[in-house]
Scaffold this motif. Structure first.
Motif, PDB file in Angstrom:
ATOM      1  N   LYS A 149       0.875  -1.172   0.000  1.00  0.00           N
ATOM      2  CA  LYS A 149       0.000   0.000   0.000  1.00  0.00           C
ATOM      3  C   LYS A 149       0.910   1.219   0.000  1.00  0.00           C
ATOM      4  N   TYR A 150       1.050   1.871  -1.151  1.00  0.00           N
ATOM      5  CA  TYR A 150       2.010   2.982  -1.239  1.00  0.00           C
ATOM      6  C   TYR A 150       1.612   4.137  -0.321  1.00  0.00           C
ATOM      7  N   TRP A 151       0.331   4.187   0.071  1.00  0.00           N
ATOM      8  CA  TRP A 151      -0.142   5.282   0.919  1.00  0.00           C
ATOM      9  C   TRP A 151       0.033   4.965   2.400  1.00  0.00           C
ATOM     10  N   SER A 152       0.479   3.768   2.734  1.00  0.00           N
ATOM     11  CA  SER A 152       0.725   3.426   4.139  1.00  0.00           C
ATOM     12  C   SER A 152       2.231   3.268   4.363  1.00  0.00           C
ATOM     13  N   PRO A 153       2.879   4.230   5.022  1.00  0.00           N
ATOM     14  CA  PRO A 153       4.335   4.159   5.183  1.00  0.00           C
ATOM     15  C   PRO A 153       4.809   2.860   5.828  1.00  0.00           C
ATOM     16  N   MET A 154       3.965   2.261   6.689  1.00  0.00           N
ATOM     17  CA  MET A 154       4.406   1.016   7.316  1.00  0.00           C
ATOM     18  C   MET A 154       4.529  -0.092   6.272  1.00  0.00           C
ATOM     19  N   SER A 155       3.603  -0.091   5.326  1.00  0.00           N
ATOM     20  CA  SER A 155       3.649  -1.095   4.273  1.00  0.00           C
ATOM     21  C   SER A 155       4.853  -0.870   3.361  1.00  0.00           C
ATOM     22  N   VAL A 156       5.049   0.372   2.935  1.00  0.00           N
ATOM     23  CA  VAL A 156       6.190   0.685   2.066  1.00  0.00           C
ATOM     24  C   VAL A 156       7.496   0.416   2.822  1.00  0.00           C
TER      25      VAL A 156
END
Ligand code: SF4
Ligand code: SF4
Lengths: 266, 305
Positions: B97-104
């Motif tokens: 999820k590019y909009w979730s920094p934790m995912s990136v």
């Protein structure tokens, strides 16, 4: 109660003007969802002895006790407010937006649900939920909150809290029906001179609309709810945060290159 | 029930010690890789020993990161890989999820880990051989890509805090840059400190201090931006109880700035007595800077919780 069908939108309309603070919803929720509850503590500062929504409290009757010096008139609920709080099942859900594991999903009833077998306990959703709804269950190591009785809905039953509420402060049903009922109730209160009554989350001003929306007898902030201006999604800070970091990176690289440039020393 | 800051009604995620140290090591991991790359880009062969220290530091710090993150998950630690793979029944697939920094960030850490490992291995093998293993050009291209990832790793943790609804964290856009600048000054401090064990690296010391001066200046500017933005949002009262930590962070910044000035002077004066002082200065300055890096993160993390 109409039959519950997958593919339709369901939610709660919580009418705080008729809540009597009996906490039957809290008890029914715990019973159905087998929540042990936190260790009893006596907060002694209020009739609210529950404290907060968390992993064990998926319904929480908030008591707002701004009792004025002069006695309130009969039926004037502004002096002593009660509100059965719950996950709002936001259309644009902050928790779902940030969850890195995909544990938080929208169900076939358009409610927001945390899959316990997917969640890994990172707590990003807790940092994100603007309503302080989610708590960590230390035994399972996962995030817990109201499921809008997902299992009951699948079995064609209404949620336990709505079933137990003796004053119909908590109403469950198809979202469109609830919205209609709320509009009628609001008009009635306004016609009775209760002009401070307002709907919260009925339209799309907060988080695109809430599946669990409220009728309030005061400003949202009084109940610990962000008003429309403050209801923002976490992703609002994505761009600014990365741009700030990128500008810093460029300046730091320039600084580094200047500092380390070859000067024919030695 | 009393709510302090009018616009935040959130619960705290209880990101405490593991996360604090994760942020610390992520800053050093990414920062060291970037500083080592910059040293290599100087084109000065005598900077190579210091650069290699940077790559070693980066690997060690990078290895600690996933350990700390996994430990933070508590009893769910065996599910750390759910960050990368969605195990939703019937809908399994890759999580990004590019909009979730934790995912990136989870992906960033994985990919950066590869770069940190390869660069440290290359440095080690080159050290053993006594000559570079890989042609310098290829090495630099690889390092530049790794440094970009390193810069991401050092900074995204700040963005992650901001991408929330927590008081203080979500009231400012400065945290990504702030963590990056402090990670870079921490990295220079650590590399400087470790030069004791690799005397030939001391060639780069003075310029490392100069770079630390620039990074510290950036950090100072961003600390000011932090206080201005948080002040404008009205959540400054949450920051005030942690002023002692902020003082430590600012002391670290000051040490970085003073160290840079001192070294400019010593460089110009020369002489062995001056060099001996450099050693002592470096230890004191570096330790202060590193304590500052940790204190800064602690001040930010704790002020929302
Ligand atoms: S109220 Fe909080 S937990 Fe519930 S859907 Fe909205 S953001 Fe998620
Ligand atoms: S704690 Fe669970 S539900 Fe919440 S963000 Fe992390 S993985 Fe998602």
């Amino acid at each position: 109660m109409p039959t519950i069908k997958a593919g339709e939108e369901y939610g709660f309309f919580t009418d705080t003007s008729v809540c009597i603070g009996c906490k039957a919803c809290e008890v029914a929720c715990k019973e159905w969802n087998q929540l042990e509850g936190n260790n009893p503590t006596f907060l002694a500062d209020s009739f609210d002895n529950t404290g907060d929504l968390d992993a064990q409290n998926w319904r929480h009757v908030k008591f707002i006790e701004h009792v004025p010096d002069q006695s309130a008139t009969t039926g004037d609920g502004t002096a002593w407010l009660m509100m059965s709080d719950v996950c709002k099942h936001c259309k644009h859900a902050s928790c779902m937006e940030v969850c890195p594991t995909g544990a938080i999903i929208r169900t076939e009833f358009n409610t927001v649900f945390i899959q316990q077998d997917v969640c890994n306990g990172c707590r990003n959703c807790i940092a994100a939920c603007p309503y302080g709804v989610i708590g960590m269950n230390q035994q399972t190591g996962t995030a817990h909150k109201c499921t809008l009785c997902y299992d009951r809905l699948q079995g064609g039953l209404e949620p336990a809290c709505a079933k137990a509420c003796p004053t119909q402060s908590i109403q469950f049903g198809p979202l469109a029906d609830l919205q209609q009922a709320a509009d009628v109730r609001l008009a009635t209160l306004h016609s009775q001179g209760q002009t401070q009554a307002q709907l919260y989350g009925r339209d799309d001003k907060v988080y695109g609309g809430l599946n669990a929306f409220f009728l309030l007898m005061d400003k949202p902030e009084t109940y610990g709810l962000p008003n429309a201006d403050n209801a923002k999604l976490p992703s609002r800070n994505d761009l600014g945060g990365y741009v700030g970091a990128a500008i810093t990176a460029v300046l730091a690289i320039v600084g580094g290159l200047i500092a380390f440039r070859r000067r024919g020393m030695g | 029930m009393v709510y302090l800051a009018a616009e935040h009604f959130v619960r705290s995620p209880q990101w405490l010690w593991y996360i604090l140290f994760y942020f610390f090591f992520a800053g050093l991991a990414g920062g060291s890789y970037a500083v080592a790359t910059l040293l290599r880009l100087s084109g000065e062969a005598r900077d190579e020993p210091a650069a290699r220290i940077g790559f070693y530091v980066s690997l060690v710090a990078t290895v600690l990161c996933p350990i700390l993150l996994t430990a933070d998950l508590g009893v769910s630690w065996t599910r750390f890989w759910h960050m990368l793979v969605d195990v939703t029944p019937g809908e399994t697939g890759i999580n990004f999820k590019y909009w979730s920094p934790m995912s990136v960030g989870a992906w960033g850490l994985l990919v950066f880990g590869f770069f940190a490992f390869v660069s440290a291995a290359e440095a080690w093998l080159s050290d053993r051989r006594g000559s570079p293993l890989v042609p310098p050009f290829l090495n630099r291209v690889f390092n530049v890509v790794g440094a970009v990832l390193g810069i991401f790793i050092a900074s995204y943790t700040g963005v992650l805090l901001s991408v929330s609804n927590q008081p203080v964290w979500s009231d400012t856009w400065s945290l990504g840059g702030l963590f990056l600048a402090s990670g870079l000054s921490g990295a220079t401090a650590l590399i400087g400190l470790l030069m004791r064990y690799r005397p030939e690296a001391a060639f780069s010391l003075a310029r490392l201090h100069q770079a630390a001066g620039y990074f510290s200046a950036l950090e100072l500017a961003l600390i000011i931006v932090f206080f201005v933005t948080v002040g404008a949002a009205g959540t400054l009262p949450r920051v005030l109880p942690w002023l002692a930590l902020w003082a430590l962070a600012v002391a670290g910044v000051a040490a970085g700035l003073v160290g840079a000035r001192g070294h400019m002077r010593v460089m110009m004066a020369g002489g062995s007595a001056a060099l001996a002082r450099v050693r002592l200065d470096t230890v004191v300055v570096s330790l202060l800077v590193l304590v500052g890096v940790l204190a800064l993160r602690a001040a930010v993390i704790f002020s929302a919780q």
